[in-house]
Design a protein around this motif. Structure first.
Motif, PDB file in Angstrom:
ATOM      1  N   ALA A  20      40.781  35.007 -19.688  1.00 14.04           N
ATOM      2  CA  ALA A  20      41.562  34.714 -20.882  1.00 14.04           C
ATOM      3  C   ALA A  20      40.902  35.292 -22.134  1.00 14.04           C
ATOM      4  N   ARG A  21      39.572  35.176 -22.208  1.00 10.62           N
ATOM      5  CA  ARG A  21      38.862  35.724 -23.373  1.00 10.62           C
ATOM      6  C   ARG A  21      38.975  37.249 -23.424  1.00 10.62           C
ATOM      7  N   GLU A  22      38.870  37.885 -22.248  1.00  8.38           N
ATOM      8  CA  GLU A  22      38.971  39.342 -22.211  1.00  8.38           C
ATOM      9  C   GLU A  22      40.366  39.833 -22.567  1.00  8.38           C
ATOM     10  N   LEU A  23      41.367  39.030 -22.263  1.00  7.63           N
ATOM     11  CA  LEU A  23      42.741  39.429 -22.501  1.00  7.63           C
ATOM     12  C   LEU A  23      42.991  39.751 -23.969  1.00  7.63           C
ATOM     13  N   LEU A  24      42.392  38.963 -24.857  1.00 11.98           N
ATOM     14  CA  LEU A  24      42.579  39.165 -26.298  1.00 11.98           C
ATOM     15  C   LEU A  24      41.275  39.595 -26.971  1.00 11.98           C
ATOM     16  N   SER A  25      40.408  40.251 -26.225  1.00 14.54           N
ATOM     17  CA  SER A  25      39.118  40.694 -26.774  1.00 14.54           C
ATOM     18  C   SER A  25      39.320  41.567 -28.005  1.00 14.54           C
ATOM     19  N   ASP A  48      40.618  34.888 -29.892  1.00 12.71           N
ATOM     20  CA  ASP A  48      40.513  35.408 -28.528  1.00 12.71           C
ATOM     21  C   ASP A  48      40.059  34.348 -27.521  1.00 12.71           C
ATOM     22  N   GLY A  49      40.175  33.080 -27.878  1.00 16.46           N
ATOM     23  CA  GLY A  49      39.756  32.013 -26.968  1.00 16.46           C
ATOM     24  C   GLY A  49      40.839  31.673 -25.955  1.00 16.46           C
ATOM     25  N   PRO A  50      40.555  30.722 -25.062  1.00 14.89           N
ATOM     26  CA  PRO A  50      41.524  30.324 -24.032  1.00 14.89           C
ATOM     27  C   PRO A  50      42.859  29.848 -24.606  1.00 14.89           C
ATOM     28  N   GLU A  51      42.809  29.083 -25.710  1.00 14.56           N
ATOM     29  CA  GLU A  51      44.060  28.584 -26.285  1.00 14.56           C
ATOM     30  C   GLU A  51      44.930  29.719 -26.785  1.00 14.56           C
ATOM     31  N   ALA A  52      44.301  30.700 -27.457  1.00 11.30           N
ATOM     32  CA  ALA A  52      45.059  31.846 -27.956  1.00 11.30           C
ATOM     33  C   ALA A  52      45.626  32.663 -26.804  1.00 11.30           C
ATOM     34  N   ALA A  53      44.829  32.808 -25.748  1.00 16.22           N
ATOM     35  CA  ALA A  53      45.302  33.556 -24.581  1.00 16.22           C
ATOM     36  C   ALA A  53      46.477  32.841 -23.922  1.00 16.22           C
ATOM     37  N   LEU A  54      46.406  31.510 -23.847  1.00 22.17           N
ATOM     38  CA  LEU A  54      47.505  30.737 -23.272  1.00 22.17           C
ATOM     39  C   LEU A  54      48.786  30.970 -24.070  1.00 22.17           C
ATOM     40  N   ASP A  55      48.684  30.927 -25.393  1.00 26.32           N
ATOM     41  CA  ASP A  55      49.853  31.176 -26.243  1.00 26.32           C
ATOM     42  C   ASP A  55      50.396  32.584 -26.018  1.00 26.32           C
ATOM     43  N   LYS A  59      54.188  33.715 -24.250  1.00 26.13           N
ATOM     44  CA  LYS A  59      55.216  34.510 -24.927  1.00 26.13           C
ATOM     45  C   LYS A  59      55.852  35.518 -23.975  1.00 26.13           C
ATOM     46  N   HIS A  60      55.111  35.874 -22.941  1.00 31.74           N
ATOM     47  CA  HIS A  60      55.587  36.891 -21.997  1.00 31.74           C
ATOM     48  C   HIS A  60      56.026  36.318 -20.657  1.00 31.74           C
ATOM     49  N   CYS A  61      55.548  35.112 -20.308  1.00 29.60           N
ATOM     50  CA  CYS A  61      55.816  34.513 -18.998  1.00 29.60           C
ATOM     51  C   CYS A  61      56.440  33.130 -19.190  1.00 29.60           C
ATOM     52  N   GLN A  62      57.267  32.719 -18.251  1.00 30.27           N
ATOM     53  CA  GLN A  62      57.857  31.382 -18.343  1.00 30.27           C
ATOM     54  C   GLN A  62      56.791  30.293 -18.235  1.00 30.27           C
ATOM     55  N   TRP A  63      55.803  30.529 -17.366  1.00 34.58           N
ATOM     56  CA  TRP A  63      54.704  29.591 -17.187  1.00 34.58           C
ATOM     57  C   TRP A  63      53.387  30.330 -17.363  1.00 34.58           C
ATOM     58  N   ALA A  64      52.476  29.759 -18.119  1.00 31.76           N
ATOM     59  CA  ALA A  64      51.144  30.332 -18.318  1.00 31.76           C
ATOM     60  C   ALA A  64      50.110  29.254 -18.026  1.00 31.76           C
ATOM     61  N   VAL A  65      49.053  29.629 -17.306  1.00 28.81           N
ATOM     62  CA  VAL A  65      48.018  28.671 -16.921  1.00 28.81           C
ATOM     63  C   VAL A  65      46.650  29.300 -17.159  1.00 28.81           C
ATOM     64  N   VAL A  66      45.765  28.552 -17.807  1.00 27.82           N
ATOM     65  CA  VAL A  66      44.369  28.968 -17.975  1.00 27.82           C
ATOM     66  C   VAL A  66      43.492  27.862 -17.397  1.00 27.82           C
ATOM     67  N   THR A  67      42.714  28.210 -16.383  1.00 24.46           N
ATOM     68  CA  THR A  67      41.799  27.233 -15.791  1.00 24.46           C
ATOM     69  C   THR A  67      40.449  27.299 -16.493  1.00 24.46           C
ATOM     70  N   LEU A  68      39.803  26.140 -16.625  1.00 26.93           N
ATOM     71  CA  LEU A  68      38.583  26.019 -17.420  1.00 26.93           C
ATOM     72  C   LEU A  68      37.414  25.479 -16.606  1.00 26.93           C
ATOM     73  N   GLY A  69      37.437  25.705 -15.288  1.00 21.99           N
ATOM     74  CA  GLY A  69      36.342  25.232 -14.440  1.00 21.99           C
ATOM     75  C   GLY A  69      36.202  23.721 -14.510  1.00 21.99           C
ATOM     76  N   PRO A  70      34.985  23.229 -14.742  1.00 18.47           N
ATOM     77  CA  PRO A  70      34.770  21.775 -14.788  1.00 18.47           C
ATOM     78  C   PRO A  70      35.470  21.087 -15.955  1.00 18.47           C
ATOM     79  N   ASN A  71      35.982  21.891 -16.901  1.00 19.06           N
ATOM     80  CA  ASN A  71      36.686  21.319 -18.047  1.00 19.06           C
ATOM     81  C   ASN A  71      38.193  21.211 -17.830  1.00 19.06           C
ATOM     82  N   GLY A  72      38.644  21.489 -16.611  1.00 18.43           N
ATOM     83  CA  GLY A  72      40.052  21.276 -16.298  1.00 18.43           C
ATOM     84  C   GLY A  72      40.908  22.514 -16.460  1.00 18.43           C
ATOM     85  N   SER A  73      42.097  22.329 -17.014  1.00 15.30           N
ATOM     86  CA  SER A  73      43.047  23.431 -17.145  1.00 15.30           C
ATOM     87  C   SER A  73      44.006  23.179 -18.291  1.00 15.30           C
TER      88      SER A  73
END
Length: 367
Positions: free
Chosen positions: A240-245, A250-257, A261-275
């Motif tokens: 996710a970070r690389e996507l908007l490098s 360019d963080g996970p939240e920005a990448a999710l947004d 915008k392009h996909c009906q469903w977007a998911v970013v997994t955060l390891g031990p911090n969930g998803s």
């Protein structure tokens, strides 16, 4: 969205008229065998390349590594099973969640190819779209250290694979979802698969593979997303970070947004911090499940996708899709390899039951 009637067929020729197509298909151009072992640091020090990385090797090097693993004074045996991100997700959906699934790809008519077939069939995966070709089946050595981190040495050179012009609309007809992993070296095949999927009314899910793949082939990925033909996208935090490098955000939240915008469903997994997940204007954040100690991180994202997709085809709310994903993703890291062993599936079902999530009933999953 309904699940559809469960039906499993195992023949290798193209499916015949009257057979029910798998609900979900996974496109994995090359069948892959994983050789997984728990090893100590002294053995890792004797393996060329950086610890924790994934460096392609020749067959001679792979066999040399395997011989070191087998001869090492280690109580953990070598585990050999069907591998690959898509295969991991499909296997979990089939055997753990009772969803009818199939694989599209190619395998060699060799020992490794037969192991791939045996493992996937024993997990009730439809292999009628898996081509048999002359040549070797791809392999990968996965060495897991004391804290669950992986060092991978894949042998893909010369391995048989499905070519872009071998995929047909018939492969996809009647299914509801096509799963794939973004990979630049198979991009022509992936584009053709998406084109055919859209012609057949099949939804498309893509996993972003690795932060290196996103970093090195970002323009092609952005073009693919901008097409609007990807319905669901999975990314981990690094991807996710690389996507908007280089962007202001360019963080996970920005990448999710961005993905939403392009996909009906977007998911970013955060390891031990969930998803985190987003569908339209709805955004949810779900913690990881339980206090699971990672024996082997292999397949965590792949099995999260299994659970999420199960929730999606069952028509569960977005938050519950993530909760199921957290359960199955948390289960696979409890043992070696990218598959959930039977006792850990029981752990998944107990977690789901505790959270009020619908536990799969293999006999009645026909919604």
């Amino acid at each position: 969205m309904g699940v559809g009637e469960i039906n499993h067929t195992y023949s290798h020729p193209p499916k015949k008229s009257g057979q029910v197509a798998p609900l979900i298909l996974g496109l994995q151009p090359s069948a892959l065998i994983d050789h997984v072992a728990k090893v100590d640091s002294s053995l890792l020090d004797r393996i060329p390349g950086d610890i924790g990385g994934s460096i392609p090797v020749a067959i001679e090097d792979l066999e040399s590594i395997l011989s070191k693993v087998i001869s090492a004074d280690d109580t953990s045996p070598l585990k050999t099973l069907a591998g690959g991100s898509v295969a991991n997700t499909i296997r979990g959906l089939s055997v753990g969640f009772g969803v009818s699934c199939g694989i599209i790809g190619a395998r060699g008519d060799d020992e490794q190819g037969h192991v791939f077939v045996s493992n996937m069939l024993s997990n009730e995966v439809n292999l009628s779209r898996l081509r048999i070709k002359e040549g070797p089946t791809a392999q990968c050595v996965c060495l897991v250290d004391a804290v669950g981190n992986r060092t991978m040495r894949p042998c893909l050179l010369g391995a048989v694979r499905l070519q872009f012009d071998e995929l047909t609309r018939e492969d996809l007809r009647g299914s509801k979802w096509l799963l794939m992993r973004y990979a630049f070296h198979n991009l022509e095949l992936k584009r053709n698969a998406i084109r055919l999927a859209k012609q057949e009314g099949v939804s498309v899910s893509i996993d972003l593979a690795s932060f290196e793949m996103v970093r090195n082939h970002r323009p092609s990925l952005l073009e693919l997303l901008a097409s609007g033909d990807v319905d669901l996208c999975f990314a981990n935090e690094d991807e996710a970070r690389e996507l908007l490098s280089g962007e202001a955000k360019d963080g996970p939240e920005a990448a999710l947004d961005f993905l939403a915008k392009h996909c009906q469903w977007a998911v970013v997994t955060l390891g031990p911090n969930g998803s985190m997940a987003k569908h339209g204007e709805e955004m949810v954040r779900v913690p990881a499940t339980g206090e699971t100690k990672a024996v082997d991180a292999t397949g965590a994202g792949d099995l999260f996708a299994s659970g999420f997709l199960y929730g999606l085809v069952k028509g569960l709310p977005l938050e519950d899709c993530c909760k199921v994903g957290a359960c199955s993703g948390g289960a696979v890291i409890r043992s070696l390899g990218g598959e959930v062993i039977p006792e850990n599936w029981q752990w998944v079902y107990k977690q789901m039951n505790t959270k009020g999530l619908p536990v799969p009933n293999r006999l009645t999953l026909t919604d």
